[in-house]
Design a protein around this motif. Structure first.
Motif, mmCIF file in Angstrom:
data_model
loop_
_atom_site.group_PDB
_atom_site.id
_atom_site.type_symbol
_atom_site.label_atom_id
_atom_site.label_comp_id
_atom_site.label_asym_id
_atom_site.label_seq_id
_atom_site.Cartn_x
_atom_site.Cartn_y
_atom_site.Cartn_z
ATOM 1 N N SER A 1 0.847 -1.183 0.000
ATOM 2 C CA SER A 1 0.000 0.000 0.000
ATOM 3 C C SER A 1 0.887 1.238 0.000
ATOM 4 N N LYS A 2 0.456 2.280 -0.703
ATOM 5 C CA LYS A 2 1.219 3.525 -0.737
ATOM 6 C C LYS A 2 1.216 4.216 0.619
ATOM 7 N N ASN A 3 0.350 3.761 1.526
ATOM 8 C CA ASN A 3 0.278 4.350 2.861
ATOM 9 C C ASN A 3 1.286 3.751 3.835
ATOM 10 N N LEU A 4 2.033 2.737 3.399
ATOM 11 C CA LEU A 4 3.045 2.139 4.261
ATOM 12 C C LEU A 4 4.129 3.164 4.563
ATOM 13 N N HIS A 5 4.706 3.063 5.753
ATOM 14 C CA HIS A 5 5.713 4.031 6.191
ATOM 15 C C HIS A 5 6.887 4.109 5.225
ATOM 16 N N PHE A 6 7.272 2.975 4.636
ATOM 17 C CA PHE A 6 8.426 2.947 3.728
ATOM 18 C C PHE A 6 8.254 3.923 2.574
ATOM 19 N N PHE A 7 7.053 4.006 2.028
ATOM 20 C CA PHE A 7 6.810 4.850 0.866
ATOM 21 C C PHE A 7 6.505 6.299 1.247
ATOM 22 N N LYS A 8 6.470 6.579 2.555
ATOM 23 C CA LYS A 8 6.295 7.953 3.014
ATOM 24 C C LYS A 8 7.579 8.492 3.628
ATOM 25 N N ALA A 9 8.633 7.678 3.632
ATOM 26 C CA ALA A 9 9.890 8.081 4.260
ATOM 27 C C ALA A 9 10.409 9.362 3.636
ATOM 28 N N ALA A 10 10.882 10.250 4.486
ATOM 29 C CA ALA A 10 11.423 11.530 4.013
ATOM 30 C C ALA A 10 12.651 11.876 4.836
ATOM 31 N N ILE B 1 10.006 -8.767 -5.974
ATOM 32 C CA ILE B 1 9.770 -7.339 -5.779
ATOM 33 C C ILE B 1 11.049 -6.716 -5.244
ATOM 34 N N PHE B 2 11.431 -5.569 -5.815
ATOM 35 C CA PHE B 2 12.588 -4.822 -5.349
ATOM 36 C C PHE B 2 12.101 -3.544 -4.671
ATOM 37 N N PHE B 3 12.649 -3.257 -3.499
ATOM 38 C CA PHE B 3 12.310 -2.056 -2.752
ATOM 39 C C PHE B 3 13.528 -1.130 -2.742
ATOM 40 N N LEU B 4 13.361 0.055 -3.303
ATOM 41 C CA LEU B 4 14.460 1.020 -3.387
ATOM 42 C C LEU B 4 14.105 2.258 -2.567
ATOM 43 N N THR C 1 12.065 8.708 -5.504
ATOM 44 C CA THR C 1 11.323 8.551 -4.252
ATOM 45 C C THR C 1 11.377 7.069 -3.887
ATOM 46 N N PRO C 2 10.949 6.668 -2.687
ATOM 47 C CA PRO C 2 10.897 5.229 -2.383
ATOM 48 C C PRO C 2 10.058 4.489 -3.416
ATOM 49 N N CYS C 3 10.585 3.378 -3.927
ATOM 50 C CA CYS C 3 9.944 2.658 -5.036
ATOM 51 C C CYS C 3 9.789 1.174 -4.731
ATOM 52 N N ALA C 4 8.814 0.583 -5.398
ATOM 53 C CA ALA C 4 8.640 -0.867 -5.401
ATOM 54 C C ALA C 4 8.474 -1.304 -6.850
ATOM 55 N N LEU D 1 6.648 -0.950 -12.389
ATOM 56 C CA LEU D 1 6.812 -0.025 -11.273
ATOM 57 C C LEU D 1 5.475 0.100 -10.550
ATOM 58 N N LEU D 2 5.411 -0.444 -9.342
ATOM 59 C CA LEU D 2 4.168 -0.453 -8.583
ATOM 60 C C LEU D 2 3.948 0.843 -7.822
ATOM 61 N N LEU D 3 5.022 1.352 -7.237
ATOM 62 C CA LEU D 3 4.943 2.558 -6.426
ATOM 63 C C LEU D 3 6.211 3.378 -6.599
ATOM 64 N N GLY D 4 6.071 4.695 -6.572
ATOM 65 C CA GLY D 4 7.235 5.563 -6.564
ATOM 66 C C GLY D 4 7.566 6.200 -7.891
ATOM 67 N N LYS D 5 8.696 6.905 -7.890
ATOM 68 C CA LYS D 5 9.200 7.631 -9.054
ATOM 69 C C LYS D 5 10.656 7.248 -9.263
ATOM 70 N N MET D 6 11.000 6.852 -10.476
ATOM 71 C CA MET D 6 12.305 6.249 -10.731
ATOM 72 C C MET D 6 12.870 6.686 -12.072
ATOM 73 N N HIS D 7 14.195 6.846 -12.108
ATOM 74 C CA HIS D 7 14.897 7.114 -13.371
ATOM 75 C C HIS D 7 15.476 5.800 -13.885
ATOM 76 N N ILE D 8 15.229 5.517 -15.158
ATOM 77 C CA ILE D 8 15.735 4.288 -15.777
ATOM 78 C C ILE D 8 16.586 4.646 -16.981
ATOM 79 N N LYS D 9 17.784 4.075 -17.013
ATOM 80 C CA LYS D 9 18.659 4.202 -18.181
ATOM 81 C C LYS D 9 18.959 2.799 -18.671
ATOM 82 N N SER D 10 18.846 2.580 -19.994
ATOM 83 C CA SER D 10 19.089 1.239 -20.525
ATOM 84 C C SER D 10 19.785 1.305 -21.877
#
Length: 287
Positions: free
Chosen positions: A93-102, A126-129, A211-214, A149-158
């Motif tokens: 859930s996006k409400n989990l503390h991990f994804f609200k970490a600041a 699942i990878f948690f970043l 941001t924290p990602c899954a 990408l389930l949750l978060g904002k991520m930069h991808i280079k390939s």
């Protein structure tokens, strides 16, 4: 991305560390109401989310083992399922503390991962970043990989290699090889599933969490050192840094961006912590 030994991930056997890591990522817990009825009830068996089970069953049908790349119809089938999947399908859930970490993170943020299911033909993980965490530039030899990408904002280079090299004629690790840039963008959940193939689609990629990602990954087949599917790491150098490195490119390549890739030793920030999967379990006897 790694799932087992031979590269990107390593299982942490230190129970103290595992307990510390596991406290960072917790799954959705459903509140169980007390029953007033005195009669004993049969235990309730949790239902597998429909899309997660559909993904599992489809993977068993699509992935045929090493050397087999799923045909376009099967790729579209898996991608369609993943495009519809939400964090709740794997107990997040996006409400989990991990994804609200600041706030600032001391030292290099470590990536954690958990395995939903794994066999010789494919794996679901699942990878948690945490914010600013990086999964370094790495390849996926002989693999087809779906990333959602389930949750978060991520930069991808390939990248993909411009010229493929046969296994019987390996390239020395110190030699630079020309690669075509396939992606260099920021992705925000929810977004479409990305697919990479053994030689195309951005087989060599890097994730950087803004941001924290899954990320839910489907790998077919999984990494295996014993089966020569070990992981290699690279650093990329812009072509402009080598003005004397002349390369003949076709007209089709005009307008594309390129980089020189150099294989490197396993980076320190490639190590990951493994945690127990506490989300919904797939039903293996469904077939």
């Amino acid at each position: 991305m790694m799932v087992e030994a031979g590269g990107l991930v390593e299982q942490r056997k230190d129970t103290m560390t595992m307990r510390h890591v596991n406290s960072k990522v917790r799954y959705v817990n459903k509140t169980i109401k007390k029953l007033r009825c005195k009669k004993r009830k049969r235990p309730v068996v949790p239902r597998v989310p429909r899309l997660l089970q559909e993904l599992f069953v489809s993977c068993r049908e699509v992935f045929k083992g090493p050397g087999n790349v799923p045909p376009p119809f099967d790729v579209d089938k898996l991608r369609s399922i993943l495009d519809r999947m939400k964090p709740e399908d794997v107990g997040l859930s996006k409400n989990l503390h991990f994804f609200k970490a600041a706030g600032a993170v001391t030292g290099t943020p470590r990536v954690t991962y958990t395995t939903i299911y794994q066999c010789d033909e494919f794996s679901l993980c699942i990878f948690f970043l945490p914010a600013n965490a990086v999964i370094p530039l790495h390849n996926h030899p002989g693999m087809t990989v779906f990333s959602k990408l389930l949750l978060g904002k991520m930069h991808i280079k390939s990248y993909d290699w411009v010229d493929q090299v046969h296994s019987e004629d390996p390239v020395p690790p110190s030699q630079l090889r020309l690669a075509r840039l396939k992606a260099d963008s920021v992705f925000t959940a929810p977004c479409d599933t990305s697919v990479l193939y053994p030689t195309t689609g951005g087989n060599i990629h890097q994730f950087t969490a803004i941001t924290p990602c899954a990320v839910l990954d489907v790998l077919g087949p999984p990494y295996s050192k014993e089966d020569d599917r070990d992981c290699s790491y690279y650093r990329d150098i812009p072509c402009s840094a080598f003005p004397n490195g002349e390369t003949t490119l076709s007209e089709e390549d005009e307008g594309d961006r390129f980089g020189w890739l150099e294989e490197i030793q396993v980076p320190e920030n490639s190590q990951m912590d493994r945690i127990e999967y506490l989300g919904p379990q797939v039903a293996e006897n469904s077939l």
